[in-house]
Scaffold this motif. Structure first.
Motif, short mmCIF file in Angstrom:
data_model
loop_
_atom_site.label_atom_id
_atom_site.label_comp_id
_atom_site.label_asym_id
_atom_site.label_seq_id
_atom_site.Cartn_x
_atom_site.Cartn_y
_atom_site.Cartn_z
N GLU A 91 1.75 34.09 52.63
CA GLU A 91 2.66 32.95 52.46
C GLU A 91 3.92 33.23 53.27
N GLN A 92 4.26 32.30 54.16
CA GLN A 92 5.45 32.46 54.98
C GLN A 92 5.97 31.11 55.41
N GLN A 93 7.30 31.00 55.50
CA GLN A 93 7.91 29.79 56.04
C GLN A 93 8.48 30.10 57.41
N PHE A 94 8.41 29.11 58.28
CA PHE A 94 8.89 29.24 59.65
C PHE A 94 9.93 28.15 59.89
N ALA A 95 11.14 28.54 60.32
CA ALA A 95 12.19 27.56 60.63
C ALA A 95 11.88 26.90 61.96
N ILE A 96 11.86 25.58 61.99
CA ILE A 96 11.59 24.81 63.20
C ILE A 96 12.87 24.19 63.75
N ALA A 97 13.79 23.78 62.86
CA ALA A 97 15.05 23.17 63.30
C ALA A 97 16.16 23.52 62.31
N PRO A 98 17.39 23.69 62.80
CA PRO A 98 18.52 23.99 61.91
C PRO A 98 19.01 22.74 61.18
N THR A 99 20.09 22.87 60.44
CA THR A 99 20.66 21.75 59.69
C THR A 99 20.98 20.59 60.64
N PHE A 100 20.84 19.38 60.11
CA PHE A 100 21.13 18.17 60.89
C PHE A 100 21.31 17.01 59.92
N THR A 101 21.77 15.89 60.45
CA THR A 101 21.92 14.66 59.67
C THR A 101 21.12 13.55 60.33
N LEU A 102 20.36 12.84 59.52
CA LEU A 102 19.63 11.66 60.00
C LEU A 102 20.44 10.43 59.62
N ALA A 103 20.69 9.57 60.57
CA ALA A 103 21.38 8.30 60.28
C ALA A 103 20.43 7.39 59.51
N PRO A 104 20.94 6.37 58.83
CA PRO A 104 20.06 5.43 58.13
C PRO A 104 18.98 4.87 59.07
N ASN A 105 17.75 4.88 58.62
CA ASN A 105 16.58 4.37 59.35
C ASN A 105 16.29 5.10 60.66
N GLU A 106 16.83 6.29 60.84
CA GLU A 106 16.59 7.06 62.06
C GLU A 106 15.33 7.91 61.92
N THR A 107 14.66 8.14 63.04
CA THR A 107 13.48 9.02 63.10
C THR A 107 13.73 10.07 64.17
#
Length: 127
Positions: free
Chosen positions: A59-75
């Motif tokens: 069992e292991q987790q892999f970081a793909i992206a650091p902290t970020f903010t998604l705007a409303p309805n953003e992908t």
């Protein structure tokens, strides 16, 4: 199918369902579980009861992206790589035992971390 030591490319798409989302990052979780099921008795060739035991062998987790903010309805789409260790057990399905690998994408945030759910992957054997 992947082999021990292989690098697996991953792509995760995250979307806001209408509100701003502050994320602690994007992760990929990889795990392997060995399960054994043994019949505890038979009557006329029919199993009466089955005992089951499971063991998480990896069992292991892999970081793909650091902290970020998604705007409303953003992908946003994130891509990364996950390397399987070279000394892991392969997938197998036996009569009484199985060793199954699974992978999932996950967005870390306050409350319940949304995730893709685990999807089965097959890990082969080298040699």
């Amino acid at each position: 199918m992947a082999l021990p030591g292989d690098v697996v490319s991953v792509r995760l798409t995250v979307s806001s369902a209408g509100a701003q989302v502050k994320s602690g990052g994007v992760f990929v979780d990889l795990r392997a579980v060995e399960t054994v099921r043994l019949p505890s008795g038979t009557q006329s060739g029919v199993s009466l009861q089955t005992s089951k035991s499971s063991y998480t062998s990896f069992e292991q987790q892999f970081a793909i992206a650091p902290t970020f903010t998604l705007a409303p309805n953003e992908t946003k789409v994130f891509e990364g790589q996950v390397r399987l260790p070279s000394n892991v057990e392969p997938s197998f399905m036996g009569h009484y035992a199985q060793h199954e690998w699974a992978i999932r994408g996950r967005l870390e945030m306050t409350g319940n971390d949304p995730d893709s759910g685990f999807s089965a992957i097959r890990v082969g054997a080298k040699g």
